[in-house]
Design an enzyme around this catalytic site. Structure first.
Site, PDB file in Angstrom:
ATOM      1  N   HIS A   1      55.802  68.206  38.128  1.00  0.00           N
ATOM      2  CA  HIS A   1      55.785  67.272  37.001  1.00  0.00           C
ATOM      3  C   HIS A   1      54.335  66.991  36.616  1.00  0.00           C
ATOM      4  O   HIS A   1      53.404  67.426  37.298  1.00  0.00           O
ATOM      5  CB  HIS A   1      56.468  65.944  37.394  1.00  0.00           C
ATOM      6  CG  HIS A   1      55.745  65.224  38.496  1.00  0.00           C
ATOM      7  ND1 HIS A   1      55.797  65.635  39.807  1.00  0.00           N
ATOM      8  CD2 HIS A   1      54.932  64.130  38.473  1.00  0.00           C
ATOM      9  CE1 HIS A   1      55.052  64.825  40.556  1.00  0.00           C
ATOM     10  NE2 HIS A   1      54.513  63.916  39.761  1.00  0.00           N
TER      11      HIS A   1
ATOM     12  N   HIS B   1      51.969  69.254  38.979  1.00  0.00           N
ATOM     13  CA  HIS B   1      51.851  69.250  40.437  1.00  0.00           C
ATOM     14  C   HIS B   1      53.167  68.823  41.071  1.00  0.00           C
ATOM     15  O   HIS B   1      54.050  68.284  40.401  1.00  0.00           O
ATOM     16  CB  HIS B   1      50.720  68.320  40.888  1.00  0.00           C
ATOM     17  CG  HIS B   1      50.904  66.904  40.419  1.00  0.00           C
ATOM     18  ND1 HIS B   1      50.558  66.490  39.148  1.00  0.00           N
ATOM     19  CD2 HIS B   1      51.412  65.797  41.034  1.00  0.00           C
ATOM     20  CE1 HIS B   1      50.833  65.204  39.004  1.00  0.00           C
ATOM     21  NE2 HIS B   1      51.363  64.764  40.144  1.00  0.00           N
TER      22      HIS B   1
ATOM     23  N   ARG C   1      55.581  62.182  56.335  1.00  0.00           N
ATOM     24  CA  ARG C   1      54.336  62.377  55.576  1.00  0.00           C
ATOM     25  C   ARG C   1      54.029  61.096  54.823  1.00  0.00           C
ATOM     26  O   ARG C   1      54.830  60.639  54.009  1.00  0.00           O
ATOM     27  CB  ARG C   1      54.519  63.541  54.602  1.00  0.00           C
ATOM     28  CG  ARG C   1      53.373  63.813  53.631  1.00  0.00           C
ATOM     29  CD  ARG C   1      53.896  64.791  52.589  1.00  0.00           C
ATOM     30  NE  ARG C   1      52.902  65.356  51.707  1.00  0.00           N
ATOM     31  CZ  ARG C   1      52.516  64.821  50.558  1.00  0.00           C
ATOM     32  NH1 ARG C   1      53.031  63.652  50.166  1.00  0.00           N
ATOM     33  NH2 ARG C   1      51.630  65.428  49.792  1.00  0.00           N
TER      34      ARG C   1
END
Length: 601
Positions: A473, A545, A555
């Site tokens: 996006h 990205h 994460r």
């Protein structure tokens, strides 16, 4: 004197009504209510169709129905997830848009063949697209005369007399017809049209015909393009070059622009004139949009190949280069100071194969990463920032987040150490200062949104996984890979100018941050997160990205979005600034500042 005119209007109305019923059936069958028409405009029936096909176990039809709905509703997250599931289940990469406009499909196919230098196929599809365009234009003009409400064009309150009322309604219809140019250039689900859409057909064709040796058609298309942009130096030069090629065989003056282009443009100019006259006479505001914006241009850099030795070296050459794009509202720079001695420069835009990108290390220390992680464990809520959806981007991960203000609130309440909550605030400010300095911005960079986020792989759901943790996006526009466009319009956060991601850990598998081309497929750079690493970039369509799947572990990162427009400053950040200012005033604790820890800040 008025009776012949009004009589012809009455006869036309009677004729239309008499023709409709035998051909289309009763009025109730073809004159739908406004709500129904709106649902069809938004392709709502396909949402129902998708569910019906699932019940019948017709997954391919369900996938195509979902895709058709999604093309008009690109912000619909649930359908996006459904599509990813269909692709995983069926293994199909391409789906069918059952409501695709054929002239748009032919245009896109023509451009793809043009880019591959398959000029004969490009001509075939672009000519078909033109034919479809003019047919659709005729339909659009007729549909504007149908029963409908023109709320945006209601200029009079109908206390008007006969001729004012007729003029007002006609102006509404005329405005609708005039806007068919925009309507036919706009993809489903988009607000903005493809700029310069109709002239671009002729621009592509003039060079394609030249490459296949049909100089008559090349000149014809060049002259057609020049109807819309008579001062385009590149195409003027091309037209002159084609005329030179035809000397002695055909009279270039006998080759005229295409009739349909000339007719449409003449009608369009007359519509514009009438609308402006009516605006002045009836007293309503009207501003003519720029329907033929020349910044929408062919994206190629073709010139006559040097291998054509029959051309004299000093002869005319085709300067078919990219047209100048609109100048950005700021000069793009980078390479400014990093402000902090411990911050380490890693890669710039060129090394990351893009524009306005930078990768830095050591923005925060190992100890600060651990402390932030402890804060995250104490304050994050599942689905925070995404309306409580625990898996907003993929069903294979759990998503959790928290804002700066929430961290400070929990600090005052004693749920997490106040010092740790303050660290979240301070390191986000440090990141903002670095981004503003490195990109050499002449104005203040404000926070637009600050988010501490963790993505956790769900056990038992990682085998044969082929989705992304966060789909490709852009941060301030709607990425349209098929059109190679990024539409800067709602629901995108169009006010965002720069983005940054500050990573807190590396003890997980997968989760690489990736940049791609606008096709959302071609990866241009891949970054492995680790403690203290920060990637920052401009937020537009130049930087699509996403995040690869997190297949094991958790994460965590601080996600930061910035704006140069103070009107879009993050409200929670302003409130957090006030709390920090009070705290810094005399290094007072919450009890000394008469703040009730249980109060919402």
């Amino acid at each position: 004197g008025d009776l012949p005119f009004l009589g012809s209007v009455l006869r036309r109305a009677e004729c239309v009504r008499r023709c409709e019923e035998p051909r289309l059936g009763a009025v109730s069958r073809h004159r739908a209510a406004e709500e129904v028409r709106a649902d069809f405009q938004r392709r709502v029936p396909y949402s129902y169709l998708q569910r019906a096909y699932i019940q019948l176990n017709k997954l391919e039809e369900a996938a195509n129905a979902a895709h058709t709905f999604f093309m008009a509703n690109p912000e619909h997250m649930e359908i996006q997830h459904d599509l990813e599931n269909y692709k995983t289940t069926s293994g199909k990469a391409s789906l069918i848009d059952w409501e695709a406009r054929q002239h748009m499909e032919d245009y896109s196919a023509g451009v793809r063949h043009y880019d591959k230098e398959e000029y004969e196929l490009a001509i075939e599809f672009l000519e078909r697209a033109l034919k479809g365009y003019y047919s659709e234009d005729e339909d659009c003009q007729i549909m504007c005369e149908g029963p409908q409400r023109f709320e945006e064009h209601e200029h009079l309150d109908y206390k008007a007399g006969l001729y004012e009322a007729i003029a007002d309604h006609y102006m509404q219809i005329l405005a609708c017809k005039h806007d068919c140019v925009r309507e036919l250039a706009t993809r489903s689900g988009r607000i903005s049209p493809i700029e310069n859409f109709l002239p671009l057909h002729y621009d592509y064709l003039q060079f394609a015909y030249y490459r296949v040796g049909d100089y008559v058609k090349a000149l014809e298309c060049a002259k057609s393009y020049l109807l819309f942009h008579p001062d385009d130096e590149d195409v003027l030069e091309n037209a002159g070059y084609y005329e030179g090629l035809l000397e002695g065989t055909v009279d270039p003056a006998a080759i005229k622009p295409r009739k349909e282009a000339k007719t449409l443009l003449r009608r369009h100019k007359l519509e514009s004139h009438l609308l402006q006259v009516a605006a002045a006479g009836l007293g309503f505001a009207y501003t003519e949009p720029n329907y033929w914006n020349r910044y929408g241009a062919r994206q190629d850099e073709h010139s006559v190949p040097s291998s054509i030795s029959s051309e004299p070296e000093d002869g005319p050459r085709l300067s078919l280069t990219k047209k100048p794009m609109p100048k950005p509202d700021r000069e793009l720079k980078e390479g400014g100071p990093l402000l902090y001695s411990d911050v380490k420069f890693v890669y710039n835009s060129q090394q990351l194969n893009g524009t306005q990108r930078v990768l830095l290390d050591n923005v925060i220390s190992e100890e600060q990463c651990r402390e932030l992680h402890r804060v995250a464990s104490g304050i994050m809520l599942a689905g925070d920032g995404y309306r409580g959806k625990t898996s907003p981007h993929t069903p294979n991960e759990r998503f959790e987040g928290a804002t700066v203000l929430k961290a400070l609130k929990y600090g005052y309440e004693g749920r997490v150490p106040l010092k740790s909550a303050r660290l979240f605030y301070d390191i986000s400010e440090k990141a903002r200062r670095i981004v503003q300095s490195y990109f050499l911005l002449n104005s203040t960079l404000y926070f637009s949104y600050t988010h501490l986020v963790c993505r956790t792989a769900l056990s038992g759901q990682q085998e044969r996984r082929n989705d992304l943790s966060h789909p490709i996006h852009a941060d301030n526009c709607l990425l349209d890979p098929e059109a190679n466009e990024c539409w800067k319009e709602p629901p995108a956060y169009t006010f965002r100018d720069y983005s940054a991601l500050l990573y807190m850990n590396a003890d997980f598998e997968g989760g690489e941050f990736i940049f791609t081309e606008m096709d959302a497929k071609t990866v241009t750079a891949s970054i492995k997160p680790k403690c203290g690493r920060m990637i920052s970039f401009s937020s537009g369509g130049e930087n699509p990205h996403g995040v690869k799947a997190v297949t094991k572990g958790q994460r965590c990162a601080v996600a930061l979005w910035f704006t140069l427009d103070p009107l879009y400053r993050e409200l929670e950040r302003i409130q957090a600034d006030e709390v920090i200012a009070m705290l810094d005033q005399e290094h007072l604790g919450p009890s000394e500042m008469n703040i009730n820890p249980k109060d919402e800040l």
